[in-house]
Write a protein that holds these residues in place. Structure first.
Motif, PDB file in Angstrom:
ATOM      1  N   THR A 171      20.052  -9.425  63.075  1.00 40.31           N
ATOM      2  CA  THR A 171      21.328  -9.035  63.414  1.00 40.31           C
ATOM      3  C   THR A 171      22.098 -10.236  63.806  1.00 40.31           C
ATOM      4  O   THR A 171      23.457  -9.967  64.000  1.00 40.31           O
ATOM      5  CB  THR A 171      21.300  -8.092  64.592  1.00 40.31           C
ATOM      6  N   GLN A 172      21.260 -11.544  64.013  1.00 39.67           N
ATOM      7  CA  GLN A 172      22.083 -12.611  64.160  1.00 39.67           C
ATOM      8  C   GLN A 172      22.262 -13.636  62.960  1.00 39.67           C
ATOM      9  O   GLN A 172      22.413 -14.709  63.185  1.00 39.67           O
ATOM     10  CB  GLN A 172      21.447 -13.409  65.162  1.00 39.67           C
ATOM     11  N   ASN A 173      21.902 -12.998  61.876  1.00 34.14           N
ATOM     12  CA  ASN A 173      22.105 -13.504  60.454  1.00 34.14           C
ATOM     13  C   ASN A 173      21.278 -14.791  60.449  1.00 34.14           C
ATOM     14  O   ASN A 173      21.722 -16.000  60.210  1.00 34.14           O
ATOM     15  CB  ASN A 173      23.571 -13.897  60.298  1.00 34.14           C
ATOM     16  N   TYR A 174      20.108 -14.716  60.757  1.00 36.16           N
ATOM     17  CA  TYR A 174      19.150 -15.976  60.675  1.00 36.16           C
ATOM     18  C   TYR A 174      19.188 -16.615  59.102  1.00 36.16           C
ATOM     19  O   TYR A 174      19.067 -15.905  58.103  1.00 36.16           O
ATOM     20  CB  TYR A 174      17.809 -15.431  60.889  1.00 36.16           C
ATOM     21  N   THR A 175      19.332 -17.750  59.074  1.00 39.38           N
ATOM     22  CA  THR A 175      19.056 -18.592  57.876  1.00 39.38           C
ATOM     23  C   THR A 175      17.995 -19.456  57.926  1.00 39.38           C
ATOM     24  O   THR A 175      17.903 -20.437  58.869  1.00 39.38           O
ATOM     25  CB  THR A 175      20.394 -19.219  57.628  1.00 39.38           C
ATOM     26  N   ALA A 176      17.149 -19.590  57.114  1.00 42.95           N
ATOM     27  CA  ALA A 176      16.085 -20.568  56.918  1.00 42.95           C
ATOM     28  C   ALA A 176      16.415 -21.602  56.226  1.00 42.95           C
ATOM     29  O   ALA A 176      17.343 -21.528  55.221  1.00 42.95           O
ATOM     30  CB  ALA A 176      15.027 -19.833  56.251  1.00 42.95           C
ATOM     31  N   ILE A 177      16.151 -22.828  56.415  1.00 48.15           N
ATOM     32  CA  ILE A 177      16.258 -24.228  55.939  1.00 48.15           C
ATOM     33  C   ILE A 177      15.268 -24.645  55.034  1.00 48.15           C
ATOM     34  O   ILE A 177      14.178 -25.170  55.762  1.00 48.15           O
ATOM     35  CB  ILE A 177      16.887 -25.316  56.891  1.00 48.15           C
ATOM     36  N   PRO A 178      14.931 -24.675  53.781  1.00 41.30           N
ATOM     37  CA  PRO A 178      14.125 -25.109  53.093  1.00 41.30           C
ATOM     38  C   PRO A 178      13.782 -26.824  53.349  1.00 41.30           C
ATOM     39  O   PRO A 178      14.878 -27.407  53.488  1.00 41.30           O
ATOM     40  CB  PRO A 178      14.338 -24.880  51.534  1.00 41.30           C
ATOM     41  N   ALA A 179      12.585 -27.175  53.549  1.00 38.71           N
ATOM     42  CA  ALA A 179      12.313 -28.690  53.721  1.00 38.71           C
ATOM     43  C   ALA A 179      12.319 -29.431  52.496  1.00 38.71           C
ATOM     44  O   ALA A 179      11.378 -29.805  52.159  1.00 38.71           O
ATOM     45  CB  ALA A 179      10.948 -28.772  54.652  1.00 38.71           C
ATOM     46  N   VAL A 180      13.646 -29.451  51.839  1.00 40.99           N
ATOM     47  CA  VAL A 180      13.633 -30.225  50.520  1.00 40.99           C
ATOM     48  C   VAL A 180      15.123 -31.063  50.758  1.00 40.99           C
ATOM     49  O   VAL A 180      15.739 -30.758  51.726  1.00 40.99           O
ATOM     50  CB  VAL A 180      13.862 -29.412  49.526  1.00 40.99           C
ATOM     51  N   HIS A 181      15.305 -31.909  49.709  1.00 37.50           N
ATOM     52  CA  HIS A 181      16.474 -32.632  49.745  1.00 37.50           C
ATOM     53  C   HIS A 181      16.763 -33.421  51.054  1.00 37.50           C
ATOM     54  O   HIS A 181      17.846 -33.243  51.724  1.00 37.50           O
ATOM     55  CB  HIS A 181      17.786 -31.785  49.395  1.00 37.50           C
ATOM     56  N   GLY A 182      15.777 -34.067  51.190  1.00 31.77           N
ATOM     57  CA  GLY A 182      16.036 -35.208  52.548  1.00 31.77           C
ATOM     58  C   GLY A 182      15.365 -34.487  53.825  1.00 31.77           C
ATOM     59  O   GLY A 182      16.129 -35.073  54.921  1.00 31.77           O
TER      60      GLY A 182
END
Length: 318
Positions: free
Chosen positions: A31-42
């Motif tokens: 409900t807090q719109n969690y967004t994962a960040i892939p460990a790529v591109h720097g």
């Protein structure tokens, strides 16, 4: 401190731990719109993911077993490095859409030295001091910034759901190491008498038969371990416990009918073996996606032992 990690089959490496944490955060902060960040591109900018209300998290899992001192030192160094990365990645975090950071969660399977909590507080104070000194340089960090150390135990509902709904290949290992000798004092005397009477009827041997004592001791061990396993399941994985409890209660009634309607004591052992095999098949059908095979065999014997100890399972002795 308590950990659910011993129940998870196999050694948890860094990638597996990160994947598990991200799955937990997706569930916990939907409900807090969690967004994962892939460990790529720097790189991942010092976080694995973020929510719209300013919660971010970073994972760390040791790649091998450390003693308490070594574990603390590695955790301390990782926390220090990632907080420094967080402070220095203002522009990258803003480009990713991360709101001002209110909470930074340090995800570790467990800690065994409370100094990691004290270190987290020290780093928190350093971040707030730096922000107070240079507000514009650290405007990606909230005035109410907090650091929290989060362990596997904090996510038991999410881990239970992930395993139960087959969102991962991870399985629980509930099989325990049995002692060579059983402490009969841990089992109520009436339960011991019930087990002895029923096992004797299945084996069709006299009460002084040495093999009878051996088998009774084994089933008392199963009965004691079964209580421990079910208590642990109820505490750490309540949804899985509830599924197992419902199956056990349903089949327990079936066992009661089968054994009470059985009139040929010569075939007690055949009936007993049929019940064991059928119950294992039921456990495998419902729980093989989430439990190891060793766990299923353990649960079969533990729950059958509980039926021997109470009035659910009866065998005619004459």
């Amino acid at each position: 401190m308590s950990s659910i990690m011993p129940f998870i089959e196999g050694y948890m490496n860094g990638d597996a731990w990160e994947d598990l944490c991200v799955r937990c955060y997706r569930l916990k902060y939907q409900t807090q719109n969690y967004t994962a960040i892939p460990a790529v591109h720097g790189g991942d900018a010092g976080i694995e993911g973020f929510t719209c209300n300013g919660i971010v998290h970073q994972c760390y899992c040791p790649e091998r077993e450390y003693d308490d001192k070594e574990l603390y030192e590695h955790q301390r160094n990782k926390l220090t490095a990632d907080i420094e990365k967080l402070m220095n990645n203002r522009d990258r975090l803003k480009k990713l859409g991360v709101p001002p950071i209110v909470e930074w969660h340090f995800n570790i399977p467990e800690y065994r030295d409370s100094r990691i909590l004290a270190h987290a507080q020290i780093k928190q104070e350093e971040v707030l001091a730096a922000k107070k000194k240079s507000p514009s340089l650290f405007d990606h960090i909230s005035d109410n910034f907090k650091i929290y150390v989060k362990v596997a135990e904090d996510f038991t509902p999410e881990i239970s759901r992930i395993i139960r709904t087959n969102l991962t290949d991870m399985k629980l290992n509930l099989a325990i190491q049995h002692q060579d000798t059983t402490d009969w004092s841990k089992c109520d005397s009436q339960k011991v008498a019930n087990i002895r009477r029923k096992v004797g009827a299945v084996m069709r041997v006299s009460d002084d038969n040495p093999d009878l004592n051996e088998v009774v001791g084994i089933y008392i061990g199963f009965y004691i371990s079964g209580m421990e396993i079910m208590n642990n399941l109820q505490l750490h994985f309540p949804e899985i416990y509830e599924d197992l409890y419902q199956l056990e209660q349903s089949y327990k009634r079936e066992v009661s009918l089968k054994t009470r309607m059985h009139t040929n004591r010569q075939l007690n052992q055949n009936l007993f073996n049929d019940i064991l095999n059928e119950f294992q098949s039921k456990l495998e059908k419902d729980f093989s996606p989430m439990l190891t095979q060793a766990s299923i065999v353990e649960l079969k014997q533990d729950l059958v032992a509980s039926w021997l100890a109470d009035c659910s399972m009866e065998f005619r002795s004459e």
